[in-house]
Design a protein around this motif. Structure first.
Motif, PDB file in Angstrom:
ATOM      1  N   MET A 346       0.838  -1.196   0.000  1.00 19.14           N
ATOM      2  CA  MET A 346       0.000   0.000   0.000  1.00 19.14           C
ATOM      3  C   MET A 346       0.872   1.243   0.000  1.00 19.14           C
ATOM      4  N   HIS A 347       0.858   1.964  -1.074  1.00 16.44           N
ATOM      5  CA  HIS A 347       1.584   3.228  -1.083  1.00 16.44           C
ATOM      6  C   HIS A 347       0.999   4.152  -2.131  1.00 16.44           C
ATOM      7  N   SER A 348       1.432   5.388  -2.116  1.00 17.37           N
ATOM      8  CA  SER A 348       0.769   6.391  -2.937  1.00 17.37           C
ATOM      9  C   SER A 348       1.101   6.245  -4.418  1.00 17.37           C
ATOM     10  N   GLY A 349       2.095   5.448  -4.737  1.00 12.17           N
ATOM     11  CA  GLY A 349       2.442   5.258  -6.137  1.00 12.17           C
ATOM     12  C   GLY A 349       1.454   4.363  -6.864  1.00 12.17           C
ATOM     13  N   LEU A 350       0.579   3.695  -6.092  1.00 11.76           N
ATOM     14  CA  LEU A 350      -0.397   2.821  -6.739  1.00 11.76           C
ATOM     15  C   LEU A 350      -1.535   3.656  -7.301  1.00 11.76           C
ATOM     16  N   SER A 351      -2.140   3.142  -8.339  1.00 13.50           N
ATOM     17  CA  SER A 351      -3.347   3.807  -8.823  1.00 13.50           C
ATOM     18  C   SER A 351      -4.437   3.544  -7.791  1.00 13.50           C
ATOM     19  N   GLU A 352      -5.496   4.331  -7.855  1.00 16.50           N
ATOM     20  CA  GLU A 352      -6.561   4.166  -6.886  1.00 16.50           C
ATOM     21  C   GLU A 352      -7.136   2.742  -6.921  1.00 16.50           C
ATOM     22  N   GLY A 353      -7.267   2.220  -8.118  1.00 15.60           N
ATOM     23  CA  GLY A 353      -7.821   0.880  -8.258  1.00 15.60           C
ATOM     24  C   GLY A 353      -6.906  -0.170  -7.642  1.00 15.60           C
ATOM     25  N   GLU A 354      -5.617  -0.034  -7.888  1.00 13.12           N
ATOM     26  CA  GLU A 354      -4.661  -0.979  -7.311  1.00 13.12           C
ATOM     27  C   GLU A 354      -4.735  -0.938  -5.797  1.00 13.12           C
ATOM     28  N   ARG A 355      -4.856   0.275  -5.276  1.00 11.45           N
ATOM     29  CA  ARG A 355      -4.878   0.439  -3.836  1.00 11.45           C
ATOM     30  C   ARG A 355      -6.110  -0.240  -3.225  1.00 11.45           C
ATOM     31  N   LEU A 356      -7.237  -0.058  -3.875  1.00 12.44           N
ATOM     32  CA  LEU A 356      -8.453  -0.691  -3.373  1.00 12.44           C
ATOM     33  C   LEU A 356      -8.364  -2.209  -3.450  1.00 12.44           C
ATOM     34  N   ASP A 357      -7.775  -2.696  -4.512  1.00 12.10           N
ATOM     35  CA  ASP A 357      -7.641  -4.149  -4.638  1.00 12.10           C
ATOM     36  C   ASP A 357      -6.768  -4.700  -3.519  1.00 12.10           C
ATOM     37  N   GLU A 358      -5.681  -4.000  -3.225  1.00 11.50           N
ATOM     38  CA  GLU A 358      -4.798  -4.449  -2.155  1.00 11.50           C
ATOM     39  C   GLU A 358      -5.535  -4.391  -0.816  1.00 11.50           C
ATOM     40  N   TRP A 359      -6.265  -3.309  -0.627  1.00 20.77           N
ATOM     41  CA  TRP A 359      -7.023  -3.147   0.616  1.00 20.77           C
ATOM     42  C   TRP A 359      -8.058  -4.260   0.774  1.00 20.77           C
ATOM     43  N   GLU A 360      -8.726  -4.606  -0.327  1.00 17.80           N
ATOM     44  CA  GLU A 360      -9.710  -5.685  -0.299  1.00 17.80           C
ATOM     45  C   GLU A 360      -9.068  -7.017   0.051  1.00 17.80           C
ATOM     46  N   ARG A 361      -7.869  -7.234  -0.457  1.00 14.01           N
ATOM     47  CA  ARG A 361      -7.187  -8.494  -0.142  1.00 14.01           C
ATOM     48  C   ARG A 361      -6.916  -8.584   1.354  1.00 14.01           C
ATOM     49  N   VAL A 362      -6.557  -7.444   1.950  1.00 14.98           N
ATOM     50  CA  VAL A 362      -6.305  -7.431   3.388  1.00 14.98           C
ATOM     51  C   VAL A 362      -7.604  -7.727   4.126  1.00 14.98           C
ATOM     52  N   ARG A 363      -8.660  -7.028   3.726  1.00 20.81           N
ATOM     53  CA  ARG A 363      -9.941  -7.159   4.397  1.00 20.81           C
ATOM     54  C   ARG A 363     -10.468  -8.586   4.295  1.00 20.81           C
ATOM     55  N   ALA A 364     -10.218  -9.205   3.143  1.00 20.40           N
ATOM     56  CA  ALA A 364     -10.723 -10.557   2.935  1.00 20.40           C
ATOM     57  C   ALA A 364      -9.823 -11.603   3.602  1.00 20.40           C
ATOM     58  N   GLN A 366      -6.777 -12.366   2.807  1.00 19.70           N
ATOM     59  CA  GLN A 366      -6.014 -13.137   1.822  1.00 19.70           C
ATOM     60  C   GLN A 366      -4.512 -12.960   1.947  1.00 19.70           C
ATOM     61  N   VAL A 367      -4.068 -12.086   2.828  1.00 22.81           N
ATOM     62  CA  VAL A 367      -2.623 -11.861   2.939  1.00 22.81           C
ATOM     63  C   VAL A 367      -2.173 -12.025   4.387  1.00 22.81           C
ATOM     64  N   ASP A 368      -0.882 -12.251   4.539  1.00 22.48           N
ATOM     65  CA  ASP A 368      -0.309 -12.383   5.874  1.00 22.48           C
ATOM     66  C   ASP A 368       0.335 -11.095   6.344  1.00 22.48           C
ATOM     67  N   ALA A 369       0.555 -10.188   5.413  1.00 21.78           N
ATOM     68  CA  ALA A 369       1.218  -8.948   5.820  1.00 21.78           C
ATOM     69  C   ALA A 369       0.873  -7.821   4.867  1.00 21.78           C
ATOM     70  N   VAL A 370       0.941  -6.611   5.416  1.00 19.19           N
ATOM     71  CA  VAL A 370       0.778  -5.404   4.619  1.00 19.19           C
ATOM     72  C   VAL A 370       2.087  -4.645   4.711  1.00 19.19           C
ATOM     73  N   VAL A 371       2.608  -4.221   3.574  1.00 20.84           N
ATOM     74  CA  VAL A 371       3.778  -3.358   3.578  1.00 20.84           C
ATOM     75  C   VAL A 371       3.331  -2.037   2.981  1.00 20.84           C
ATOM     76  N   GLY A 372       3.548  -0.953   3.699  1.00 15.75           N
ATOM     77  CA  GLY A 372       3.079   0.303   3.140  1.00 15.75           C
ATOM     78  C   GLY A 372       3.559   1.514   3.891  1.00 15.75           C
ATOM     79  N   ALA A 373       3.135   2.665   3.392  1.00 16.51           N
ATOM     80  CA  ALA A 373       3.440   3.926   4.037  1.00 16.51           C
ATOM     81  C   ALA A 373       2.486   4.110   5.214  1.00 16.51           C
ATOM     82  N   ARG A 374       2.589   5.267   5.894  1.00 18.80           N
ATOM     83  CA  ARG A 374       1.937   5.405   7.205  1.00 18.80           C
ATOM     84  C   ARG A 374       0.467   5.005   7.241  1.00 18.80           C
ATOM     85  N   SER A 375      -0.304   5.313   6.190  1.00 15.30           N
ATOM     86  CA  SER A 375      -1.740   5.043   6.287  1.00 15.30           C
ATOM     87  C   SER A 375      -2.043   3.545   6.251  1.00 15.30           C
ATOM     88  N   ALA A 376      -1.055   2.723   5.918  1.00 18.41           N
ATOM     89  CA  ALA A 376      -1.277   1.277   5.913  1.00 18.41           C
ATOM     90  C   ALA A 376      -1.579   0.760   7.323  1.00 18.41           C
TER      91      ALA A 376
END
Ligand code: ADP
Ligand code: ZN
Ligand code: ZN
Length: 863
Positions: A346-364, A366-376
């Protein structure tokens, strides 16, 4: 009694945006903590998040019912709700603004309902015309967006849908509305049927391709084989020869680069100790905070990675935070490569769509870890076990707009809620963090040696960057252990090299200076020597250029050896202070002992604490020299002079002006890392996280700029930046050299940085903090007012300062400083003035501050 919920609205309304609503029966099951709901508010409909699903009724008040639960899956976890409330209180900020920071952009803006025809349910009883039309538009098994349905179904559709829902013939689901929808692709596949009728040439061609592929093929790909294939599909579909489907694909932010899987490295003894301590705390399952103070290159990332492996083994997740600026592909790859497919980025270089997809994976889940900038830190991770803040001293962890939260505090809050372990890592910890780590609040872990140079595998490795990790695994193999098996999700496999090392030799593989076994050779761990050059001496020797003789020499040698060079220029604060080139004297306010700031517009020197103003001196006050100048150097000037001095060298400039575009960072960095340039000139960005084997010389063009900013953290920032920059040199097999140019070689921050001596810096700095009453010995509150009219800023400032002074004398010890113009005194035509409060506890003062003032609790910068 009806169910009552407390909802935090995501639109700023009322005092703090928290309201009670009733829940109609239809939504009772879905109205759980953290879900998005749509509610009536006055004449409007707003969205919000259910903060309390079992709120008490409010006496004597009738509550409005919620309209709908928009998405039965929570967007905020229960711990996240507690953290949000805390942020609202501590940082004095309305909850809707906290929510805005927590939820990814686009979430909860608009309701998007989807209508699904339930399979196998047939209508008993009569249907109206409109209802029949709806059922025609939604064939059994299909799902159609309500928007489309009302468009195509005409009048009465909405009502018809509502009654069909009641009768159980269709289901209505609300999906999380988002600005960018999930990315879908259309695919076509052959059904296996042979054509009964005549087909046109296009149709035959399409069928031939699909038959040959034998699996669904994207329509785009199909079009590459058969021109105009898309248009030929509908008739084939009608004849039952081809099926067309929409497939949701995940936007993969790292898809454009190949990442090779890496395996755990055998740890150095310092790393081993750190990992063991963190793992013990993880197993204990109670909240704890570690400060991992490790010199640059000591291998902090490997510690995070192995602690993360253990976290995953325990069935919990990790949140790895990195300053935005150092969230380079290099950093992200290190995590993505160790846990393939199990990490969300999760970082600001992602497009909005990419960011939402990553966020959805976390919510669902589907991942063991999130790597990102502060808002992660706000991603809805179900059960966070490990929260890492790498480069914890970095000021970007403090959000510079409302809510002005510090990620470290939010992380500790979240950890307290979930029993997680927080690891704060840095070579140059925040002075406050180090103080807390040495006074029992945090636990201190120290790593004093570089990992890569402490362990030099034989034969020497090529300059392969991250590929090294795989090589290390091979080295272990050649020492009599079979190579690491193919990676599996289990951290048993992930920890294989260590486990194997223990199993075969019966001893710890962690190399020690004496062992020298199994292809490992240990050589003196080294940080690069730092040479401090006194620019006053250069001037006296007749050198007026940007480069000292020492730096020129170092660069020349490096270029001759075909090694790489980084030149660092601190741009913040350039051209703002007045400095004597003969003796280094900097004009400072007599009252505040802070450097004056030069204001070109009015040609005066301004103290940004007490608003004292003087004319710029013509002669140096200390040595009477007339060689006074307004300090300032741009990357451009450095670039020009470099070209003149080293015409053959390939130069790359890396600063915000040059790096535009989505992958700009990546490309510049990749190019330099691959050896596509000899010299990299840059600002702050080059200081962080770069790990490039062929860089052997680092030059700091002027160490003074940051030192002379009117902020009590100026020395700390200077020390941190210099240490970080110096840490970029000689990180691998090639020895490094650092040249720091300055007018103030005797300053303790520069001196300590040149010795890589954090302790000596810390001891002097903490003494200053204690004497001057700055954090960690006091709390700060920064209040900023802006107006087009500077006089209004002054008047408002004086009124507030007077009010706060009265309050402070009544309550407790403290001080109100100002009002004074901010260092950056004007933004977009509005003047900025500030009032600073220093006290043991600033929270009792918050209710006294009138609207219109920006409140910054625990400010990271006073500029
Ligand atoms: P830091 O973050 O502390 O500055 P890094 O994590 O970037 O340091 O590590 C510096 C270098 O040392 C990297 O190239 C990394 O691959 C290497 N390294 C780390 N730990 C080990 C180890 N145990 N054995 C060999 N190399 C290591
Ligand atoms: Zn002087
Ligand atoms: Zn002053």
């Amino acid at each position: 009694m009806p169910k009552i919920v407390e909802i935090a609205l995501s639109t700023p309304v009322g005092e703090n945006g928290l309201y009670h609503y009733e829940v109609p029966d239809e939504w009772v099951d879905d109205a759980r903590a953290g879900v998005l709901a749509q509610v009536p508010f006055g004449a409007r409909e707003l969205t919000g998040v259910i903060f309390d699903p079992d709120a008490a009724p409010l006496a004597g008040r009738t509550l409005k019912p919620i309209k709908a639960v928009l998405d039965p899956n929570p967007v905020v976890t229960p711990a996240g709700i507690a953290v949000a409330r805390w942020i609202g209180d501590y940082y004095n900020c309305p909850i809707p603004e906290v929510l805005a920071a927590m939820l990814p952009p686009g979430v909860g803006r608009r309701t998007a309902y989807r209508i699904a025809r339930l399979d196998g349910v047939t209508s008993s009883g009569r249907l109206t015309e409109a209802q029949r039309r709806v059922l025609d538009l939604v064939p059994p098994g299909a799902t159609v967006a309500l928007d489309r349905l009302t468009r195509e179904g005409g009048k009465g559709t909405a009502q018809a849908v509502a009654s069909l829902v009641k009768r159980g013939l269709v289901a209505r689901t609300a999906t999380l509305s988002r600005m960018a929808g999930p990315k879908t692709i259309r695919t076509a596949a052959w059904t296996g049927q042979e054509p009964a009728n005549y087909l046109g040439p296009k149709g035959r061609a399409v069928l031939a391709v699909l038959r040959q592929v034998g699996a669904p093929l994207s329509v785009a790909e199909l079009g590459r084989h058969v021109a105009g294939a898309a248009a030929a599909l509908p008739p084939l579909q009608r004849q039952g020869l081809v099926t067309v489907a929409e497939e949701v694909v995940r936007r993969d932010p790292v898809a454009h680069r190949a990442i090779a899987q890496t395996f755990p490295l055998p740890l150095t003894s310092e790393q081993r100790r750190a990992v063991d301590a963190i793992v013990a705390a993880l197993r204990a399952g109670a909240a704890a905070t570690f400060l991992l103070h490790g010199v640059t290159g000591s291998g902090k990332t490997e510690v995070y990675l192995q602690a993360l492996a253990e976290t995953i083994e325990l069935g919990r997740q990790g949140v790895i935070l990195v300053p935005e600026i150092s969230l380079t592909p290099q950093t992200m790859d290190r995590f993505a490569a160790r846990f393939p497919g199990r990490v969300a980025l999760m970082h600001s270089g992602l497009s909005e769509g990419e960011r939402l997809d990553e966020w959805e994976r976390v919510r669902a889940g589907q991942v063991d870890a999130v790597v990102g900038a502060r808002s992660a830190i706000f991603t809805p991770v179900a059960n966070p076990g490990l929260i890492v803040l790498d480069e914890e001293h970095d000021s970007s962890y403090k959000q510079d707009r409302t809510p002005r939260y510090h990620t470290r505090e939010v992380a500790r809050r979240l950890a307290a809620e979930t029993g997680a372990v927080v690891v704060l890592g840095s070579a140059t910890p925040d002075v406050t963090s180090y103080y807390l780590a040495t006074h029992g609040t945090y636990r201190l872990l120290e790593m004093t040696h570089r990992a890569a140079t402490a362990l030099t595998p034989q034969p020497p490795l090529p300059d392969a960057g991250e590929g090294e990790a795989t090589m290390v695994a091979c080295t272990t193999g050649s020492a009599g252990v079979s190579p690491v098996p193919a990676p599996q999700r289990s951290s048993r496999a992930i920890l294989a090299p260590i486990a194997l090392g223990k199993g075969v030799g019966g001893e710890d593989l962690s190399p020690s200076p004496a062992s020298g076994r199994g292809g490992w050779e240990v050589r003196a761990a080294g940080l690069p020597p730092v040479e401090v050059v006194d620019l006053r001496q250069e001037l006296h020797a007749g050198n007026r250029g940007v480069f000292s003789r020492a730096l020129q020499g170092a660069m020349r040698e490096a270029l001759a050896r075909r090694e790489q060079i980084i030149l660092f220029l601190n741009r913040r604060g350039s051209a703002t202070f007045v400095n004597c080139r003969d003796c280094g004297f900097v004009a400072r306010c007599l009252y505040c002992d802070l450097p004056y700031t030069y204001h070109g517009a009015t040609e005066e020197l301004v103290c940004h604490r007490c608003d004292d103003r003087i004319d710029p001196p013509k002669l140096c006050r200390r040595c009477n020299s007339w060689r006074i100048r307004y300090f300032g150097l741009g990357t451009q000037r450095v670039e020009e002079e470099t070209r003149q001095l080293f015409p053959g060298a390939r130069l790359l400039r890396w600063d915000r002006d040059v790096i535009a575009g989505r992958h700009g960072h990546e490309h510049t960095l990749d190019r330099f890392a691959r050896g596509g340039a000899d010299i990299l000139v840059g600002t702050q960005m080059v200081a962080k996280g770069l790990d490039i084997p062929r860089v052997t010389v680092v030059g700091v063009i002027s160490a003074d700029t940051a030192l002379n900013l009117p902020d009590f953290r100026a020395a700390e920032r200077t020390f941190q930046t210099l240490t970080q920059v110096a840490g970029r040199a000689g990180r691998h097999a090639l020895p490094g050299r650092v040249v720091v140019q300055t007018y103030a070689p005797e300053h303790f921050a520069i001196d300590a940085a040149s010795m890589h001596d954090y302790t000596s810096f810390y001891e002097q700095e903490i003494r200053f903090r204690q004497e001057a009453g700055y954090p960690p010995f006091a709390r700060l509150l920064r209040l900023v007012y802006s107006d087009k009219d500077e006089e209004i800023c002054r008047v408002e400032g004086e009124r507030l300062a007077a009010r706060l002074r009265t309050a402070l004398t009544l309550v407790r010890q403290g001080e109100v400083v100002g009002p004074a113009p901010c260092f950056i005194g004007k933004i977009e035509g509005r003047y900025l003035w500030q009032v600073l409060v220093r006290a043991d506890d600033i929270h009792p003062l918050l209710p006294l501050i009138p609207p219109g003032w920006t409140r910054d609790v625990d400010p990271m910068s006073l500029l």
